[in-house]
Write a protein that holds these residues in place. Structure first.
Motif, PDB file in Angstrom:
ATOM      1  N   UNK A 278     -17.274  32.735 100.349  1.00 59.17           N
ATOM      2  CA  UNK A 278     -16.408  31.756 100.779  1.00 59.17           C
ATOM      3  C   UNK A 278     -16.197  31.488 102.147  1.00 59.17           C
ATOM      4  N   UNK A 279     -16.299  32.351 103.101  1.00 59.85           N
ATOM      5  CA  UNK A 279     -16.315  32.398 104.190  1.00 59.85           C
ATOM      6  C   UNK A 279     -17.405  31.576 104.914  1.00 59.85           C
ATOM      7  N   UNK A 280     -18.555  31.583 104.216  1.00 53.33           N
ATOM      8  CA  UNK A 280     -19.763  30.778 104.740  1.00 53.33           C
ATOM      9  C   UNK A 280     -19.548  29.583 104.650  1.00 53.33           C
ATOM     10  N   UNK A 281     -18.817  28.899 103.519  1.00 53.43           N
ATOM     11  CA  UNK A 281     -18.575  27.448 103.271  1.00 53.43           C
ATOM     12  C   UNK A 281     -17.014  27.187 103.087  1.00 53.43           C
TER      13      UNK A 281
ATOM     14  N   UNK B 174     -24.984  36.217 103.672  1.00 53.31           N
ATOM     15  CA  UNK B 174     -25.462  35.216 104.372  1.00 53.31           C
ATOM     16  C   UNK B 174     -27.108  35.070 103.562  1.00 53.31           C
ATOM     17  N   UNK B 175     -27.142  35.888 102.418  1.00 59.36           N
ATOM     18  CA  UNK B 175     -28.298  35.649 101.636  1.00 59.36           C
ATOM     19  C   UNK B 175     -28.245  34.442 100.914  1.00 59.36           C
ATOM     20  N   UNK B 176     -26.850  33.895 100.720  1.00 68.41           N
ATOM     21  CA  UNK B 176     -26.520  32.869  99.896  1.00 68.41           C
ATOM     22  C   UNK B 176     -26.545  31.607 100.846  1.00 68.41           C
ATOM     23  N   UNK B 177     -26.992  30.604 100.132  1.00 62.62           N
ATOM     24  CA  UNK B 177     -26.930  29.144 100.518  1.00 62.62           C
ATOM     25  C   UNK B 177     -26.278  28.436  99.812  1.00 62.62           C
ATOM     26  N   UNK B 178     -26.035  26.878 100.343  1.00 57.77           N
ATOM     27  CA  UNK B 178     -25.344  26.013  99.579  1.00 57.77           C
ATOM     28  C   UNK B 178     -25.607  25.663  98.126  1.00 57.77           C
ATOM     29  N   UNK B 179     -26.843  25.900  97.836  1.00 59.13           N
ATOM     30  CA  UNK B 179     -27.299  25.597  96.559  1.00 59.13           C
ATOM     31  C   UNK B 179     -26.748  26.708  95.695  1.00 59.13           C
ATOM     32  N   UNK B 180     -26.827  27.995  96.104  1.00 59.77           N
ATOM     33  CA  UNK B 180     -26.269  29.205  95.452  1.00 59.77           C
ATOM     34  C   UNK B 180     -24.577  28.922  95.108  1.00 59.77           C
TER      35      UNK B 180
ATOM     36  N   UNK C 269     -33.000  33.323  96.828  1.00 52.94           N
ATOM     37  CA  UNK C 269     -32.143  33.186  96.244  1.00 52.94           C
ATOM     38  C   UNK C 269     -32.363  31.928  95.372  1.00 52.94           C
ATOM     39  N   UNK C 270     -33.102  30.910  95.971  1.00 46.60           N
ATOM     40  CA  UNK C 270     -33.486  29.713  94.858  1.00 46.60           C
ATOM     41  C   UNK C 270     -34.314  30.196  93.919  1.00 46.60           C
ATOM     42  N   UNK C 271     -35.112  31.118  94.151  1.00 44.42           N
ATOM     43  CA  UNK C 271     -36.177  31.419  93.038  1.00 44.42           C
ATOM     44  C   UNK C 271     -35.033  32.050  91.917  1.00 44.42           C
ATOM     45  N   UNK C 272     -34.301  32.880  92.131  1.00 45.73           N
ATOM     46  CA  UNK C 272     -33.449  33.493  91.215  1.00 45.73           C
ATOM     47  C   UNK C 272     -32.551  32.629  90.506  1.00 45.73           C
ATOM     48  N   UNK C 273     -31.838  31.744  91.315  1.00 48.79           N
ATOM     49  CA  UNK C 273     -31.205  30.676  90.597  1.00 48.79           C
ATOM     50  C   UNK C 273     -31.933  29.669  89.728  1.00 48.79           C
ATOM     51  N   UNK C 274     -33.094  29.314  90.134  1.00 53.73           N
ATOM     52  CA  UNK C 274     -33.918  28.575  89.170  1.00 53.73           C
ATOM     53  C   UNK C 274     -34.182  29.024  87.939  1.00 53.73           C
ATOM     54  N   UNK C 275     -34.583  30.521  88.067  1.00 54.00           N
ATOM     55  CA  UNK C 275     -35.095  31.284  86.773  1.00 54.00           C
ATOM     56  C   UNK C 275     -33.651  31.456  85.874  1.00 54.00           C
ATOM     57  N   UNK C 276     -32.667  31.650  86.964  1.00 56.05           N
ATOM     58  CA  UNK C 276     -31.226  31.842  86.000  1.00 56.05           C
ATOM     59  C   UNK C 276     -30.858  30.248  85.062  1.00 56.05           C
ATOM     60  N   UNK C 277     -30.962  29.210  85.909  1.00 58.56           N
ATOM     61  CA  UNK C 277     -30.741  28.029  85.350  1.00 58.56           C
ATOM     62  C   UNK C 277     -31.441  27.931  83.760  1.00 58.56           C
ATOM     63  N   UNK C 278     -32.451  28.493  83.601  1.00 56.82           N
ATOM     64  CA  UNK C 278     -33.149  27.965  82.267  1.00 56.82           C
ATOM     65  C   UNK C 278     -33.171  29.348  81.375  1.00 56.82           C
ATOM     66  N   UNK C 279     -32.229  30.270  81.661  1.00 50.35           N
ATOM     67  CA  UNK C 279     -32.253  31.476  81.003  1.00 50.35           C
ATOM     68  C   UNK C 279     -30.938  31.515  80.362  1.00 50.35           C
ATOM     69  N   UNK C 280     -31.011  32.482  79.065  1.00 52.45           N
ATOM     70  CA  UNK C 280     -29.928  32.663  78.277  1.00 52.45           C
ATOM     71  C   UNK C 280     -28.833  33.214  78.861  1.00 52.45           C
ATOM     72  N   UNK C 281     -27.735  33.512  78.468  1.00 54.96           N
ATOM     73  CA  UNK C 281     -26.575  33.999  79.060  1.00 54.96           C
ATOM     74  C   UNK C 281     -26.668  35.138  79.505  1.00 54.96           C
TER      75      UNK C 281
END
Length: 172
Positions: free
Chosen positions: A96-99, A63-69, A32-44
């Motif tokens: 939402x139920x995880x956090x 549960x695939x998600x984490x707090x960074x997500x 999930x962190x790899x995909x988020x890092x990619x998304x952060x620097x991507x176009x919309x």
């Protein structure tokens, strides 16, 4: 194949790109962190595809998600692109139920999006806020009255129904 390669391939339909990224998340080919890092620097458009893949994956396995997500999608609710907003809201609804005690920023931004001109953005905000309300946490003391106000002013019955269903579940 890498994320950049997949999303850059014009011969692959957008839906297939989303499904592929989602499968990669589910089978551990990417984190999930790899995909988020990619998304952060991507176009919309690429960012929205990445978030939609997260939404697909978290619908099946939150549960695939984490707090960074959670932090990322909470921030993405403020982006200009409607698709980024609505996909982010759907992810929040899924996880939402995880956090339950880490949703303040998400709630703040979802409440803003509940007034968005776009129906899909408002629908997704309603979905996420409804899921948060159903958790029956102490935030409901403030959230329930806010949602009742939103529900009263919402003109679309499809969106109203989401809020009303969540309100009814909290009163049981």
């Amino acid at each position: 194949m890498e994320i950049t390669e997949l999303l850059g391939d014009k011969n692959i339909k957008p839906k297939v790109k989303t499904e592929t990224l989602s499968k990669w998340l589910q089978d551990g080919s990417i984190t999930i962190d790899e995909l988020i890092d990619f998304a952060k620097s991507s176009k919309d458009s690429a960012k929205a595809t990445c978030i939609e893949a997260v939404e697909f994956a978290t619908k099946l396995n939150p549960k695939i998600a984490n707090q960074n997500c959670l932090q990322f999608v909470s921030e993405m609710l403020t982006e200009k692109a409607p698709r980024v907003k609505w996909e982010s809201a759907k992810v929040i609804g899924n996880i939402a139920a995880l956090y339950p005690n880490k949703l303040d920023k998400a709630i703040e931004n979802l409440l803003i999006n509940s007034e968005h001109a776009g129906t899909v953005v408002r629908w997704a905000a309603a979905f996420a806020l409804g899921e948060i309300l159903k958790l029956k946490t102490k935030i409901n003391k403030e959230l329930l009255p806010a949602i009742e106000v939103i529900c009263a002013r919402e003109e679309k019955n499809s969106i109203k129904k989401i809020y009303l269903a969540a309100i009814n579940k909290t009163k049981k």
